[in-house]
Design a protein around this motif. Structure first.
Motif, short mmCIF file in Angstrom:
data_model
loop_
_atom_site.label_atom_id
_atom_site.label_comp_id
_atom_site.label_asym_id
_atom_site.label_seq_id
_atom_site.Cartn_x
_atom_site.Cartn_y
_atom_site.Cartn_z
N LEU A 5 0.80 -1.21 0.00
CA LEU A 5 0.00 0.00 0.00
C LEU A 5 0.84 1.27 0.00
O LEU A 5 1.89 1.33 0.64
CB LEU A 5 -0.89 0.00 1.25
CG LEU A 5 -1.79 1.20 1.47
CD1 LEU A 5 -2.83 1.32 0.37
CD2 LEU A 5 -2.45 1.11 2.82
N HIS A 6 0.36 2.28 -0.71
CA HIS A 6 0.94 3.62 -0.74
C HIS A 6 -0.23 4.59 -0.63
O HIS A 6 -1.19 4.49 -1.40
CB HIS A 6 1.68 3.82 -2.06
CG HIS A 6 1.96 5.24 -2.41
ND1 HIS A 6 2.90 5.99 -1.74
CD2 HIS A 6 1.44 6.05 -3.34
CE1 HIS A 6 2.94 7.20 -2.28
NE2 HIS A 6 2.06 7.25 -3.24
N TRP A 7 -0.19 5.52 0.32
CA TRP A 7 -1.24 6.53 0.44
C TRP A 7 -0.81 7.74 -0.36
O TRP A 7 0.15 8.41 -0.03
CB TRP A 7 -1.46 6.91 1.91
CG TRP A 7 -2.14 5.82 2.65
CD1 TRP A 7 -1.57 4.90 3.47
CD2 TRP A 7 -3.54 5.50 2.62
NE1 TRP A 7 -2.52 4.03 3.96
CE2 TRP A 7 -3.74 4.38 3.45
CE3 TRP A 7 -4.64 6.06 1.96
CZ2 TRP A 7 -4.99 3.81 3.65
CZ3 TRP A 7 -5.88 5.49 2.17
CH2 TRP A 7 -6.05 4.38 3.01
N GLU A 8 -1.53 8.02 -1.45
CA GLU A 8 -1.19 9.13 -2.34
C GLU A 8 -1.99 10.37 -1.95
O GLU A 8 -3.21 10.36 -1.95
CB GLU A 8 -1.52 8.73 -3.78
CG GLU A 8 -1.18 9.79 -4.78
CD GLU A 8 -1.50 9.32 -6.19
OE1 GLU A 8 -2.18 10.08 -6.91
OE2 GLU A 8 -1.09 8.21 -6.55
N PRO A 9 -1.28 11.48 -1.62
CA PRO A 9 -2.01 12.70 -1.27
C PRO A 9 -2.73 13.29 -2.48
O PRO A 9 -2.24 13.20 -3.60
CB PRO A 9 -0.91 13.65 -0.79
CG PRO A 9 0.39 13.01 -1.06
CD PRO A 9 0.15 11.62 -1.55
N VAL A 10 -3.90 13.85 -2.24
CA VAL A 10 -4.68 14.49 -3.30
C VAL A 10 -5.08 15.89 -2.84
O VAL A 10 -5.01 16.22 -1.65
CB VAL A 10 -5.94 13.67 -3.66
CG1 VAL A 10 -5.55 12.34 -4.28
CG2 VAL A 10 -6.82 13.45 -2.45
N ALA A 11 -5.50 16.70 -3.79
CA ALA A 11 -5.92 18.07 -3.48
C ALA A 11 -7.00 18.06 -2.41
O ALA A 11 -7.86 17.19 -2.40
CB ALA A 11 -6.43 18.75 -4.75
N GLY A 12 -6.93 19.01 -1.51
CA GLY A 12 -7.92 19.11 -0.46
C GLY A 12 -7.52 18.40 0.82
O GLY A 12 -8.29 18.37 1.77
N GLY A 13 -6.32 17.80 0.83
CA GLY A 13 -5.82 17.19 2.05
C GLY A 13 -6.13 15.73 2.24
O GLY A 13 -5.74 15.15 3.24
N GLY A 14 -6.84 15.10 1.32
CA GLY A 14 -7.13 13.68 1.46
C GLY A 14 -6.02 12.80 0.91
O GLY A 14 -5.00 13.29 0.43
N HIS A 15 -6.21 11.51 1.00
CA HIS A 15 -5.27 10.53 0.46
C HIS A 15 -6.04 9.40 -0.19
O HIS A 15 -7.12 9.03 0.27
CB HIS A 15 -4.41 9.94 1.58
CG HIS A 15 -3.45 10.91 2.16
ND1 HIS A 15 -3.80 11.86 3.08
CD2 HIS A 15 -2.13 11.07 1.93
CE1 HIS A 15 -2.75 12.57 3.40
NE2 HIS A 15 -1.72 12.12 2.73
N LEU A 16 -5.48 8.85 -1.27
CA LEU A 16 -6.07 7.70 -1.96
C LEU A 16 -5.16 6.49 -1.78
O LEU A 16 -3.94 6.61 -1.89
CB LEU A 16 -6.23 7.97 -3.45
CG LEU A 16 -7.26 9.02 -3.84
CD1 LEU A 16 -7.22 9.24 -5.35
CD2 LEU A 16 -8.65 8.59 -3.41
N PRO A 17 -5.74 5.32 -1.53
CA PRO A 17 -4.90 4.12 -1.43
C PRO A 17 -4.50 3.66 -2.83
O PRO A 17 -5.35 3.46 -3.70
CB PRO A 17 -5.82 3.10 -0.76
CG PRO A 17 -7.20 3.54 -1.14
CD PRO A 17 -7.15 5.04 -1.26
N ARG A 18 -3.23 3.52 -3.06
CA ARG A 18 -2.69 2.99 -4.31
C ARG A 18 -1.75 1.85 -3.93
O ARG A 18 -1.24 1.78 -2.82
CB ARG A 18 -1.89 4.05 -5.06
CG ARG A 18 -2.62 5.33 -5.33
CD ARG A 18 -3.45 5.24 -6.56
NE ARG A 18 -3.86 6.59 -6.94
CZ ARG A 18 -5.00 6.86 -7.49
NH1 ARG A 18 -5.84 5.90 -7.77
NH2 ARG A 18 -5.30 8.09 -7.80
#
Length: 102
Positions: free
Chosen positions: A67-80
């Protein structure tokens, strides 16, 4: 139902290459790889996400992934996910090798 930490390796259960963007926000990223990742130590729970380092000419079913948590706009993260045991340089601190999840 509650969230639990996965300690063991995850594996690709199924996958598909997406060649036609279903939304304009992902149009610049086609083709991209959608995977169903299975967590055997969590009763076989499965998560739909992306594999960032897959190749179109390989069979990915059963591939160990991390797992890698990718930061996204707005302060969230997506699991990749990426192949188990690989690192990616910039942002390396965000990669979570399965051994460190114990």
């Amino acid at each position: 139902c509650a969230w639990v930490e996965a300690h063991g390796p995850a594996r690709v259960y199924s996958y598909a290459w997406v060649h036609h963007a279903m939304h304009e926000s992902v149009a610049a990223h086609v083709p991209y790889l959608v995977v169903v990742v299975e967590f055997p130590d969590c009763g076989g729970v499965r998560l739909v996400s992306n594999l960032v380092d897959g190749a179109p000419d390989e069979d990915l079913v059963g591939l160990p992934v991390e797992l890698h948590w990718e930061p996204v706009a707005g302060g969230g993260h997506l699991p990749r996910f990426h192949r188990a045991g690989t690192r990616r340089g910039e942002g390396e601190e965000r990669w979570l090798p399965s051994a460190s999840r114990n």
